[in-house]
Design an enzyme around this catalytic site. Structure first.
Site, PDB file in Angstrom:
ATOM      1  N   THR A 165       0.804  -1.196  -0.178  1.00 58.73           N
ATOM      2  CA  THR A 165       0.087  -0.027   0.024  1.00 58.73           C
ATOM      3  C   THR A 165       0.864   1.280   0.084  1.00 58.73           C
ATOM      4  O   THR A 165       2.071   1.173   0.433  1.00 58.73           O
ATOM      5  CB  THR A 165      -0.886  -0.048   1.471  1.00 58.73           C
ATOM      6  OG1 THR A 165      -1.648  -1.145   1.400  1.00 58.73           O
ATOM      7  CG2 THR A 165      -1.608   1.340   1.420  1.00 58.73           C
ATOM      8  N   ARG A 193     -13.655  -7.187  -1.079  1.00 60.89           N
ATOM      9  CA  ARG A 193     -13.150  -7.054   0.189  1.00 60.89           C
ATOM     10  C   ARG A 193     -12.726  -5.762   0.331  1.00 60.89           C
ATOM     11  O   ARG A 193     -12.101  -5.150  -0.649  1.00 60.89           O
ATOM     12  CB  ARG A 193     -12.098  -8.058   0.405  1.00 60.89           C
ATOM     13  CG  ARG A 193     -11.224  -7.791   1.507  1.00 60.89           C
ATOM     14  CD  ARG A 193     -10.005  -7.259   1.394  1.00 60.89           C
ATOM     15  NE  ARG A 193      -8.993  -7.192   2.531  1.00 60.89           N
ATOM     16  CZ  ARG A 193      -7.902  -6.434   2.708  1.00 60.89           C
ATOM     17  NH1 ARG A 193      -7.598  -5.353   1.580  1.00 60.89           N
ATOM     18  NH2 ARG A 193      -7.127  -6.495   3.671  1.00 60.89           N
ATOM     19  N   ASP A 196      -8.016  -1.777   5.501  1.00 59.91           N
ATOM     20  CA  ASP A 196      -8.035  -0.591   6.420  1.00 59.91           C
ATOM     21  C   ASP A 196      -7.713   0.758   5.539  1.00 59.91           C
ATOM     22  O   ASP A 196      -8.405   1.824   6.153  1.00 59.91           O
ATOM     23  CB  ASP A 196      -6.787  -0.843   7.364  1.00 59.91           C
ATOM     24  CG  ASP A 196      -5.393  -1.055   6.613  1.00 59.91           C
ATOM     25  OD1 ASP A 196      -5.513  -1.731   5.488  1.00 59.91           O
ATOM     26  OD2 ASP A 196      -4.682  -0.488   7.044  1.00 59.91           O
ATOM     27  N   THR A 216       0.231   0.319   6.547  1.00 57.49           N
ATOM     28  CA  THR A 216       0.283  -0.778   5.659  1.00 57.49           C
ATOM     29  C   THR A 216       0.564  -2.175   6.245  1.00 57.49           C
ATOM     30  O   THR A 216       0.650  -2.078   7.316  1.00 57.49           O
ATOM     31  CB  THR A 216       1.414  -0.548   4.614  1.00 57.49           C
ATOM     32  OG1 THR A 216       2.752  -0.736   5.584  1.00 57.49           O
ATOM     33  CG2 THR A 216       1.426   1.049   3.932  1.00 57.49           C
ATOM     34  N   GLY A 219      -4.678  -5.323   6.542  1.00 52.76           N
ATOM     35  CA  GLY A 219      -5.476  -4.655   6.810  1.00 52.76           C
ATOM     36  C   GLY A 219      -6.570  -4.733   8.014  1.00 52.76           C
ATOM     37  O   GLY A 219      -7.199  -4.049   8.688  1.00 52.76           O
TER      38      GLY A 219
HETATM   39  N1  ASP Z   1      -3.083  -2.473   4.072  1.00 50.82           N
HETATM   40  C1  ASP Z   1      -3.644  -3.090   2.693  1.00 50.82           C
HETATM   41  C2  ASP Z   1      -5.005  -3.805   2.858  1.00 50.82           C
HETATM   42  O1  ASP Z   1      -5.264  -4.447   3.801  1.00 50.82           O
HETATM   43  C3  ASP Z   1      -2.632  -4.129   2.138  1.00 50.82           C
HETATM   44  C4  ASP Z   1      -1.033  -3.741   2.467  1.00 50.82           C
HETATM   45  O2  ASP Z   1      -0.984  -2.875   3.101  1.00 50.82           O
HETATM   46  O3  ASP Z   1      -0.533  -4.657   2.533  1.00 50.82           O
HETATM   47  O4  ASP Z   1      -5.897  -3.581   1.607  1.00 50.82           O
END
Ligand code: ASP
Length: 306
Positions: A165, A193, A196, A216, A219
């Site tokens: 992210t 889906r 966060d 990141t 989430g």
């Molecule tokens: N936080 C992001 C999510 O859950 C993915 C990530 O940062 O790896 O969509």
């Protein structure tokens, strides 16, 4: 002025610092930096070229939040457009809403003149196919997606590819703070889906009185713990940025995360001090302070869960 973010944001920092040094707003700076990352086909966690959902469709989430008044805009499950952060900004500025998902988000993208395109890059399609073939029985995956995604609940094999992210937080010359987060989410996720990133308080929180934080990682953890807001609340109670990052990550213990789960937070305090934390050792974050000639990567505080 100040820019911080996840390490993958560094490629856009020149654009952001240019805006801030010319007296531009933190809002314009974070959007510009995020757009550079969304355009980067080599980043398989954000924007164009992101790893798609289980069905092979790229779905983007993003949020943008102003610390002065908590004005905010978020989008989830955006298909067919790469500039998720610009659509989030449009939610904030053009609609009386905060969060818009799916078809409505795509409609807004078209209304503000963004170009619709195929978001699945050939390389991301390869990675997606490899993942389906290597890790899932394709026929059963597509027939019973819930079971297939449950099979992926163990932490992804390659965190670099499966999860990622971009976080960007700027403080401008008027000391206004704005935070932006954009992602293609969890690779091979269940269609629809949301993680966060588009959930305020979870992946993104910004308050000029105390500071801002953005996440990141897995989430689902940040949603269950309200991680970004919990970091800012720690600063409201007097913690410095490193302790706020640490406290927000330590708070995840209650959730009993799966071994190897990733979660990372970048934190700016209202006075311009900053830090970042990670459940993983050796992680870095991107920093460009006013006096620096270039942005650079700095180590995150490692917060082991046990
Ligand atoms: N936080 C992001 C999510 O859950 C993915 C990530 O940062 O790896 O969509």
């Amino acid at each position: 002025v100040l820019l911080i973010g996840s390490s993958n944001a560094l490629i856009g920092f020149d654009r952001g610092i240019e805006i801030l040094r010319a007296g531009g707003s933190a809002l314009d700076a974070v959007e510009a930096v995020t757009r550079v990352v969304e355009d980067n086909p080599e980043d398989h966690t954000v924007g164009y070229g992101g790893i798609p959902n289980l069905e092979g469709v790229v779905e983007l989430d993003a949020s943008i939040m102003e610390g002065a008044t908590h004005q905010a805009g978020c989008v989830g499950g955006l298909r067919g457009y790469r500039a998720a952060i610009t659509v989030a900004r449009a939610v904030m500025e053009r609609l009386p809403h905060v969060l818009v998902v799916g078809e409505g988000a795509a409609r807004l993208a078209a209304e503000i003149g963004l170009a619709e395109e195929e978001m699945l890059s050939p390389e991301a399609e390869h990675i997606w196919r490899d993942g389906i073939e290597g890790r899932l029985d394709k026929s059963s995956a597509l027939a019973n997606m819930a079971a297939a995604v449950a099979g992926l609940r163990t932490p992804p094999v390659d965190a670099e590819i499966d999860a990622g992210t971009v976080d960007v937080i700027a403080q401008d010359g008027q000391r206004r703070i704005v935070s932006a987060v954009s992602t293609s989410g969890w690779g091979w996720k269940y269609p629809g889906r949301l993680g966060d990133t588009p959930v305020l308080g979870a992946g993104n929180w910004c308050d000029d009185r105390h500071g801002a934080a953005a996440c990141t990682g897995l989430g689902e953890l940040a949603v269950r713990a309200g991680t970004a807001r919990s970091a800012v609340e720690a600063m409201a109670r007097g913690a410095g940025a490193p302790d706020a990052a640490k406290a927000a990550l330590e708070d995840l213990r209650l959730l009993e995360p799966p071994a190897g789960a990733s979660m990372n937070v970048v934190v700016v305090k209202a006075d311009g001090t900053h830090a970042a934390g990670s459940l993983s050792a050796g992680a870095t974050y991107a920093v460009w302070e006013a006096e620096m000639a270039a942005g650079e990567l700095r180590p995150r505080v490692h917060v082991p869960l046990s």
